[in-house]
Write an enzyme that holds these catalytic residues in place. Structure first.
Site, PDB file in Angstrom:
ATOM      1  N   SER A   1      -7.373  -0.875   0.813  1.00 22.34           N
ATOM      2  CA  SER A   1      -8.055  -0.755  -0.490  1.00 22.34           C
ATOM      3  C   SER A   1      -8.801  -2.039  -0.834  1.00 22.34           C
ATOM      4  CB  SER A   1      -7.042  -0.497  -1.602  1.00 22.34           C
ATOM      5  OG  SER A   1      -6.181   0.527  -1.257  1.00 22.34           O
TER       6      SER A   1
ATOM      7  N   THR B   1       3.068 -12.348   3.007  1.00 20.01           N
ATOM      8  CA  THR B   1       2.185 -12.981   2.046  1.00 20.01           C
ATOM      9  C   THR B   1       2.894 -14.239   1.536  1.00 20.01           C
ATOM     10  OG1 THR B   1       0.724 -12.593   0.159  1.00 20.01           O
ATOM     11  CG2 THR B   1       2.969 -11.662   0.000  1.00 20.01           C
TER      12      THR B   1
ATOM     13  N   GLN C   1       2.026  -6.050  -3.152  1.00 19.10           N
ATOM     14  CA  GLN C   1       2.475  -6.096  -1.757  1.00 19.10           C
ATOM     15  C   GLN C   1       3.787  -5.298  -1.617  1.00 19.10           C
ATOM     16  OE1 GLN C   1       1.483  -9.586  -3.101  1.00 19.10           O
ATOM     17  NE2 GLN C   1      -0.437  -8.556  -2.717  1.00 19.10           N
TER      18      GLN C   1
ATOM     19  N   ASP D   1       0.805  -1.229   0.000  1.00 17.10           N
ATOM     20  CA  ASP D   1       0.000   0.000   0.000  1.00 17.10           C
ATOM     21  C   ASP D   1       0.834   1.273   0.000  1.00 17.10           C
ATOM     22  OD1 ASP D   1      -2.219  -1.657   0.105  1.00 17.10           O
ATOM     23  OD2 ASP D   1      -2.341  -1.592   2.293  1.00 17.10           O
TER      24      ASP D   1
ATOM     25  N   ARG E   1      -5.515   0.719   8.662  1.00 18.59           N
ATOM     26  CA  ARG E   1      -4.090   0.352   8.612  1.00 18.59           C
ATOM     27  C   ARG E   1      -3.387   0.860   9.868  1.00 18.59           C
ATOM     28  NH1 ARG E   1      -3.711   2.656   2.533  1.00 18.59           N
ATOM     29  NH2 ARG E   1      -4.544   0.864   1.418  1.00 18.59           N
TER      30      ARG E   1
ATOM     31  N   THR F   1       2.475  13.962  -4.010  1.00 15.86           N
ATOM     32  CA  THR F   1       1.951  14.926  -3.028  1.00 15.86           C
ATOM     33  C   THR F   1       0.422  14.969  -3.001  1.00 15.86           C
ATOM     34  OG1 THR F   1       2.101  16.631  -4.710  1.00 15.86           O
ATOM     35  CG2 THR F   1       3.988  16.420  -3.222  1.00 15.86           C
TER      36      THR F   1
ATOM     37  N   LYS G   1       1.825   2.217  -4.993  1.00 12.24           N
ATOM     38  CA  LYS G   1       2.348   1.670  -6.261  1.00 12.24           C
ATOM     39  C   LYS G   1       1.382   1.955  -7.405  1.00 12.24           C
ATOM     40  CE  LYS G   1       2.437  -2.398  -4.338  1.00 12.24           C
ATOM     41  NZ  LYS G   1       2.097  -2.017  -2.969  1.00 12.24           N
ATOM     42  N   GLY G   2       0.068   1.822  -7.112  1.00 17.08           N
ATOM     43  CA  GLY G   2      -0.939   2.048  -8.156  1.00 17.08           C
ATOM     44  C   GLY G   2      -0.831   3.455  -8.712  1.00 17.08           C
TER      45      GLY G   2
ATOM     46  N   ALA H   1      -3.968  -7.801  -3.543  1.00 22.70           N
ATOM     47  CA  ALA H   1      -3.497  -6.462  -3.908  1.00 22.70           C
ATOM     48  C   ALA H   1      -4.676  -5.527  -4.147  1.00 22.70           C
ATOM     49  CB  ALA H   1      -2.652  -6.544  -5.180  1.00 22.70           C
ATOM     50  N   GLY H   2      -4.481  -4.272  -3.822  1.00 24.19           N
ATOM     51  CA  GLY H   2      -5.459  -3.240  -4.152  1.00 24.19           C
ATOM     52  C   GLY H   2      -4.662  -2.012  -4.544  1.00 24.19           C
ATOM     53  N   HIS H   3      -4.585  -1.735  -5.833  1.00 22.40           N
ATOM     54  CA  HIS H   3      -3.779  -0.614  -6.329  1.00 22.40           C
ATOM     55  C   HIS H   3      -4.713   0.499  -6.792  1.00 22.40           C
ATOM     56  CE1 HIS H   3      -0.110  -3.444  -7.178  1.00 22.40           C
ATOM     57  NE2 HIS H   3      -0.527  -3.472  -5.927  1.00 22.40           N
TER      58      HIS H   3
END
Ligand code: GDP
Ligand code: IMO
Ligand code: MG
Length: 433
Positions: free
Chosen positions: A297, A235, A220, A14, A303, A412, A17-18, A40-42
């Site tokens: 996500s 994982t 991840q 998290d 978190r 940002t 990366k997305g 994964a959740g991007h």
């Protein structure tokens, strides 16, 4: 300019990366996901609209970028089908530019059932997406690969064997009923397979012969890697650079000319259980969670939040051989009076500078911090280095010097356009012309 770029999470997932892959993948011809699955959740935010990718490479949002789901992934076909429908509803056409490896292993309903059972004993805090059991079956040689669906009888037989096996575990070991019908699974998955089979191919060969530029998108993060991470709170795949070869099916020399970039938040988060030396359990942690919108996500779980941990990041730099670092979510620190950076741990009076492998040592690590003046002004959307407050620049320089790796981009804000480049020389290396 190099034609291969690897983007990896440098922390516990998290990292953003997305967002980063969305910005960069528009300039690449091919975007490859190669490990993990729907855990994964991007997230990508474009004009206020949020899209979360689970299986699909983030570049699917760019019409000129082809996408590969490579052999190391574990794929939940039902989830993938839903993701594809969502993408279609956004008006995005993926026909002819999406490829799925015939070697991916399937995540089937019984894997999710086992994930939930295992979580009842010895909790890891998984995403409950069946990822651990799917990899267990793969390495235990009971997995079912997409290629097995080419032969419905074979698929049915494999499902039958696995359902019986899971039923035994569920009822005899856990004392929990497991009701599922083989026919239902077979029918449902065969009908999805029929809809996607034109995308299924030997993706290792496709990538090996690909003439254009390629962006590899890790899922991840390094600290969740099954070997490099905080085992067993990890994982079940190699989510660091260690996973590139087995995940794609390509030899090490293929990656010799790749540029490898680690993504880190300006602070740290972790979702799920396991050691997290810089975790802030009180008001400061809550503030980071609120300001950073730190809710999973994929699962929506809050978190855990803390200060940036340079001991863990140094371990990530060494594991992955990062050529550069990207820092995300700098804006989340905008209102803090002081910003802290962990530079070592203390374990029973001893200073520890390398990330320990032993879980019991890790659990006793107390962070040693360097403190920085906060910048107390908004950095949202700043697009050039000169406009960054001097305190933020000092914070970034310290991270660079400590890690011995240049920081090339700073994000940002969540939106596509909210980022700035820091080193033009590296920028031209990173993005194909
Ligand atoms: P990933 O799994 O590494 O792709 O990260 P996630 O998408 O799970 O989580 C990152 C979250 O932070 C998402 O909600 C993003 O929209 C958001 N995000 C990414 N970059 C920034 C940033 O620079 N600032 C802020 N405020 N949010 C960001
Ligand atoms: P992205 O790609 C953050 C965590 C889970 C749990 C552990 C094992 O969005 O960064 P699993 O379901 O994989 O067996 O869970 O790993 N985890 C992630 N944490 N981001 C992710 O992916 C994650 N994928 C798995 O919370 O602690
Ligand atoms: Mg995520």
């Amino acid at each position: 300019m190099r034609k291969k770029l690897v983007i990896l999470g440098a922390q516990w997932g998290d990292e953003g990366k997305g967002k980063v892959v969305d910005v960069l993948s528009e300039s690449f011809d091919l975007n490859v996901r190669y490990q993990g699955g729907a855990n994964a959740g991007h997230t990508v935010v474009v004009e206020g609209h949020k899209t979360i990718l689970h299986h699909l490479p983030t570049g699917i949002l760019h019409k000129n970028t082809s996408c590969v789901i490579a052999q190391g992934m574990v794929v939940d076909l039902k989830g993938l089908k839903e993701e594809l429908s969502k993408i279609k509803s956004l008006g995005i056409d993926y026909e002819g530019r999406l490829y799925l490896s015939d070697k991916v292993h399937l995540v089937l309903p019984y894997h999710k059932h086992l994930d939930a059972l295992f979580e009842k004993k010895g909790k890891i805090g998984t995403t409950l997406r069946g990822i651990g059991p799917a990899y267990m079956f793969k390495y235990g040689r009971r997995g079912i690969r997409l290629a097995d669906l080419q032969d419905q009888d074979r698929f049915e037989e494999l499902v039958r064997q696995n359902v019986e096996f899971v039923k035994d575990i569920s009822e005899k070991v856990f004392g929990e009923k497991f009701e599922t019908t083989v026919d239902q699974i077979v029918q449902e998955y065969m009908s999805i397979y029929d809809r996607i089979k034109d995308f299924v191919t030997d993706t290792a060969q496709l990538i090996a012969n690909f003439k254009g530029s390629i962006l590899f998108e890790g899922a991840q993060g390094t600290m969740l890697d099954v070997d490099a991470g905080t085992y067993p709170y990890v994982t079940s795949s190699n989510s660091s650079a260690l996973g590139l070869c087995n995940g794609t099916g390509l030899p090490p020399k293929f990656f010799a000319d790749a540029y490898t970039v680690g993504v880190t938040k300006a602070y740290a988060t972790r979702v799920g259980d396991g050691p997290f030396p810089t975790e802030l359990k009180g008001k400061e942690g809550d503030l980071l969670r609120d300001l950073g919108g730190e809710y999973g996500s994929t699962t929506g779980r809050p978190r855990r939040c803390g200060w940036i941990d340079l001991v863990a990041l140094k371990h990530a730099v060494e594991t992955n051989g990062f050529d550069a670092i990207i820092i995300t979510k700098l804006d989340v620190l905008d209102s803090f009076d002081k910003v802290k950076v962990c530079v070592a741990y203390e374990v029973e009076g001893e200073r520890v500078e390398r990330f320990p492998s032993s879980l019991s040592t890790l659990e006793r690590c107390k962070p040693i911090y360097e403190e920085f003046e906060g910048w107390k002004t908004s950095t949202r959307g700043i697009s050039s280095e000169e406009d960054l407050p001097s305190q933020a620049r000092a914070f970034i320089s310290f991270i660079e010097d400590f890690l011995g790796v240049p920081v090339v981009m700073v994000s940002t804000g969540p939106s596509r356009e909210e980022f700035l480049w820091l080193k033009n020389r590296i920028r031209t290396e990173l993005i194909p012309s």
